[in-house]
Design a protein around this motif. Structure first.
Motif, PDB file in Angstrom:
ATOM      1  N   TYR A 174       0.665  -1.196  -0.008  1.00  0.00           N
ATOM      2  CA  TYR A 174       0.093  -0.086   0.034  1.00  0.00           C
ATOM      3  C   TYR A 174       0.853   1.245  -0.023  1.00  0.00           C
ATOM      4  N   LEU A 175       1.982   1.067   0.708  1.00  0.00           N
ATOM      5  CA  LEU A 175       2.867   2.466   0.632  1.00  0.00           C
ATOM      6  C   LEU A 175       3.568   2.442  -0.538  1.00  0.00           C
ATOM      7  N   LEU A 176       3.896   1.652  -1.110  1.00  0.00           N
ATOM      8  CA  LEU A 176       4.392   1.675  -2.686  1.00  0.00           C
ATOM      9  C   LEU A 176       3.440   2.194  -3.620  1.00  0.00           C
ATOM     10  N   LEU A 177       1.997   1.963  -3.526  1.00  0.00           N
ATOM     11  CA  LEU A 177       0.925   2.590  -4.212  1.00  0.00           C
ATOM     12  C   LEU A 177       0.815   3.994  -4.041  1.00  0.00           C
TER      13      LEU A 177
ATOM     14  N   TRP B 146      -2.781   4.930 -12.749  1.00  0.00           N
ATOM     15  CA  TRP B 146      -3.276   3.479 -12.303  1.00  0.00           C
ATOM     16  C   TRP B 146      -3.053   3.199 -10.788  1.00  0.00           C
ATOM     17  N   ALA B 147      -1.961   3.638 -10.326  1.00  0.00           N
ATOM     18  CA  ALA B 147      -1.575   3.622  -8.883  1.00  0.00           C
ATOM     19  C   ALA B 147      -2.382   4.136  -8.004  1.00  0.00           C
ATOM     20  N   TYR B 148      -2.876   5.612  -8.569  1.00  0.00           N
ATOM     21  CA  TYR B 148      -3.667   6.551  -7.720  1.00  0.00           C
ATOM     22  C   TYR B 148      -5.063   5.796  -7.456  1.00  0.00           C
ATOM     23  N   GLU B 149      -5.542   5.240  -8.993  1.00  0.00           N
ATOM     24  CA  GLU B 149      -7.132   4.638  -8.822  1.00  0.00           C
ATOM     25  C   GLU B 149      -7.015   3.025  -7.904  1.00  0.00           C
TER      26      GLU B 149
ATOM     27  N   LEU C 242       3.822   5.650  -5.689  1.00  0.00           N
ATOM     28  CA  LEU C 242       3.583   5.730  -7.069  1.00  0.00           C
ATOM     29  C   LEU C 242       2.434   6.734  -7.494  1.00  0.00           C
ATOM     30  N   SER C 243       1.430   6.798  -6.612  1.00  0.00           N
ATOM     31  CA  SER C 243       0.269   7.641  -7.025  1.00  0.00           C
ATOM     32  C   SER C 243       0.669   8.842  -7.255  1.00  0.00           C
TER      33      SER C 243
END
Length: 597
Positions: free
Chosen positions: A482-485, A496-499, A488-489
């Protein structure tokens, strides 16, 4: 199986040791006989009163045994008095009855023959002793056999040291060491009767003797009649046969994790399976009585063991489920009222299970009934060998170590007293048959069980540990993912990472809450079950039993196995098994059913 059938019949075994006729001729035999009659009459009166008034016993008249080798002198005189008063005569003989009869003078041999004919049970200990030393040892063995089968001893003794192996003084001292009270009638002053109880020495009185018998026969706690212990015994009697459906959720989980779907329960043949070689009447009498009580205790022990284990398994798993339900609305974004309602229902189930378990004493009953079951079943082999368990008379033994509670100890000993004494001739063939039965029906099944149990408990503990680790590693992976997302977001090229972050945000909360709770539940089950300790104990038990089997096998190689060695090894095998029960009792007794936490 009615309550009355399970209640013991009040029984008491009085043994005798004393001087031969040559020494009695120096004393007032009329006064000695009168004192013996007084003691036995008082014993019968106390027992008859207790049988009428004590509701822990059945409604039958008391069963009074008198144990005597009927040697010419004190033994024979006391046996005659006991028979006149309605006692059943149990006769442990050093040799075969025919060989013992040959040692009597012609004038007294008919007396011996009459006593043997009237005996309820005759145990021939060393039928074929062939030299002086063996004969002396056989006489000692007869004296010790009398002691092993007595709750109270009467001694006619001059107070002096024994003049030979097996003398009166040796048996009196052995009785005091074993905690068997002795009513001592001094040879030269028979009116000065004394009670020897361990290290205590007090003048005989009817009230003092009655108190002594009460201590032996009445269900007590710390020397006082115990209503609480009596209630627990009554609860045992009222247990229903079969007991209805018994949940085995814990067994299902264990088999899933271990991957073994065969029978995992300890080998537990019926008590009657430990047959007494060549003695069908004994098997259908003594062993059948023990088996009746054993089956009742065993069924109840299995039922409460399943309920207790399944309950703490389900409590831990349901506690993790409650966390999952509490967080589920965050993941789904809907149905909060439904999930909270389900969480409430799960918590209510956990609370109700715990309260029912405490009020129903599931944990305590499981431990008590299992200890009683194993004591009853394993005593049959010891009984067949003319022996007794090492704690049979020791009121001062460490109860926590032995695993006994007040009512189970009392009930087991009441059953032992009711059995009386086996009737057999311990011929070489009899001893070999008995040794082989103990090996085949007791030791080898126990070795198989402990070998299997060590493996199962080790694998179960290992897999619960690994699953718990995976749950925490899974939590770590979800958090890192989740922290990677999140990182990346924030990049323009990673919309796509934000979504994805928005889509999984709720489920991240669910998983990071549920997975640690699930891992903690697995850890709780592993700790509550003490799987590592139980595995190590099974390994130790298997090793000790293999050593005992090897010793018994060496005994089988003898043309005439030594009766003392045979009995010692059978008692050793039994004691190992009972110490195993005491061991897991010490592990589990401080782990009652409780709320997860």
């Amino acid at each position: 199986m009615t309550v009355e059938n399970l209640k013991p019949r009040l029984a008491l075994r009085v043994g005798v040791t004393g001087h031969r006729q040559g020494r009695l001729d120096e004393a007032d035999t009329g006064a000695i006989r009168s004192q013996i009659q007084n003691v036995l009459s008082r014993t019968a009166a106390v027992c008859e009163n207790l049988a009428r008034t004590n509701t822990c016993y059945d409604d039958q008249p008391p069963l009074l045994y008198f144990v005597s080798p009927v040697a010419d002198g004190t033994d024979a005189m006391a046996a005659e008095v006991a028979l006149e008063l309605g006692y059943k005569l149990l006769v442990p003989l050093p040799f075969s009855a025919a060989k013992v009869a040959q040692s009597f003078p012609d004038a007294t041999r008919p007396r011996f023959d009459r006593l043997i004919a009237r005996a309820d049970s005759v145990l021939e200990l060393v039928p074929h002793a062939s030299d002086g030393q063996a004969e002396d040892e056989a006489y000692l063995e007869a004296g010790l056999a009398t002691l092993r089968h007595a709750d109270v001893m009467i001694s006619v003794w001059d107070g002096e040291a024994a003049r030979g192996l097996g003398g009166t003084e040796m048996i009196v001292e052995a009785a005091r060491d074993d905690g068997v009270p002795v009513v001592w009638i001094p040879l030269k002053t028979p009116d000065d009767v004394v009670i020897l109880d361990g290290a205590d020495r007090t003048p005989y009185s009817d009230d003092g003797y009655e108190a002594l018998l009460d201590a032996l026969l009445v269900l007590q706690t710390d020397g006082q009649a115990s209503p609480d212990a009596a209630d627990r015994f009554s609860s045992f009697l009222q247990e229903e046969k079969g007991g209805g459906w018994t949940p085995s959720f814990h067994s299902f989980v264990d088999k899933v994790l271990v991957g073994k779907w065969g029978k995992s329960r300890q080998h537990k043949p019926s008590a009657a399976d430990n047959s007494l070689p060549h003695k069908d009447t004994e098997k259908t009498g003594a062993a059948a009585m023990v088996d009746h009580r054993y089956q009742h205790a065993d069924e109840a022990a299995v039922r409460y063991g399943n309920v207790y284990r399944s309950s703490y398994y389900s409590n831990y798993f349901l506690s993790a489920a409650a966390v999952f339900l509490a967080l589920l609305e965050v993941g789904l974004g809907m149905g909060k009222t439904l999930w909270i309602s389900l969480e409430l229902a799960v918590i209510v189930v956990i609370l109700m299970t715990t309260v029912r378990g405490r009020k129903g004493r599931w944990h305590e009953k499981w431990l008590d009934y299992r200890q009683l079951t194993e004591s009853l079943r394993r005593y049959v082999s010891v009984f067949a060998a003319g022996g007794a368990l090492p704690f049979a008379h020791d009121e001062g033994h460490d109860r926590q170590r032995s695993g006994e509670t007040d009512w189970t100890r009392w009930y087991f000993r009441a059953t032992v007293r009711e059995l009386g004494m086996t009737g057999a001739s311990l011929t070489p063939a009899f001893k070999r048959d008995l040794i082989q039965e103990v090996i085949d029906k007791e030791i080898r099944p126990q070795i198989d069980y402990h070998t299997r149990n060590e493996s199962n408990k080790h694998h179960l503990g290992h897999r619960l540990h690994k699953l718990g680790e995976y749950a925490f590693y899974g939590t770590l992976a979800v958090c890192v993912g989740y922290l990677l997302l999140v990182v990346l977001s924030k990049q323009e090229w990673a919309h796509w990472a934000y979504e994805l972050k928005k889509a999984v945000k709720g489920w991240v909360t669910v998983l990071t809450g549920f997975l640690p709770a699930f891992g903690a539940a697995l850890f709780g089950i592993r700790v509550q079950g003490e799987l590592g300790a139980i595995a190590k104990r099974s390994a130790s038990m298997a090793s000790e039993l293999r050593q005992t089997e090897a010793a018994l096998q060496r005994l089988l190689e003898q043309d005439d196995p030594d009766v003392g060695d045979m009995r010692r090894l059978i008692v050793r095998a039994t004691s190992i098994a009972l110490s195993e029960n005491a061991g897991w009792r010490s592990v589990y007794q401080y782990k009652p059913l409780d709320l997860p936490g």
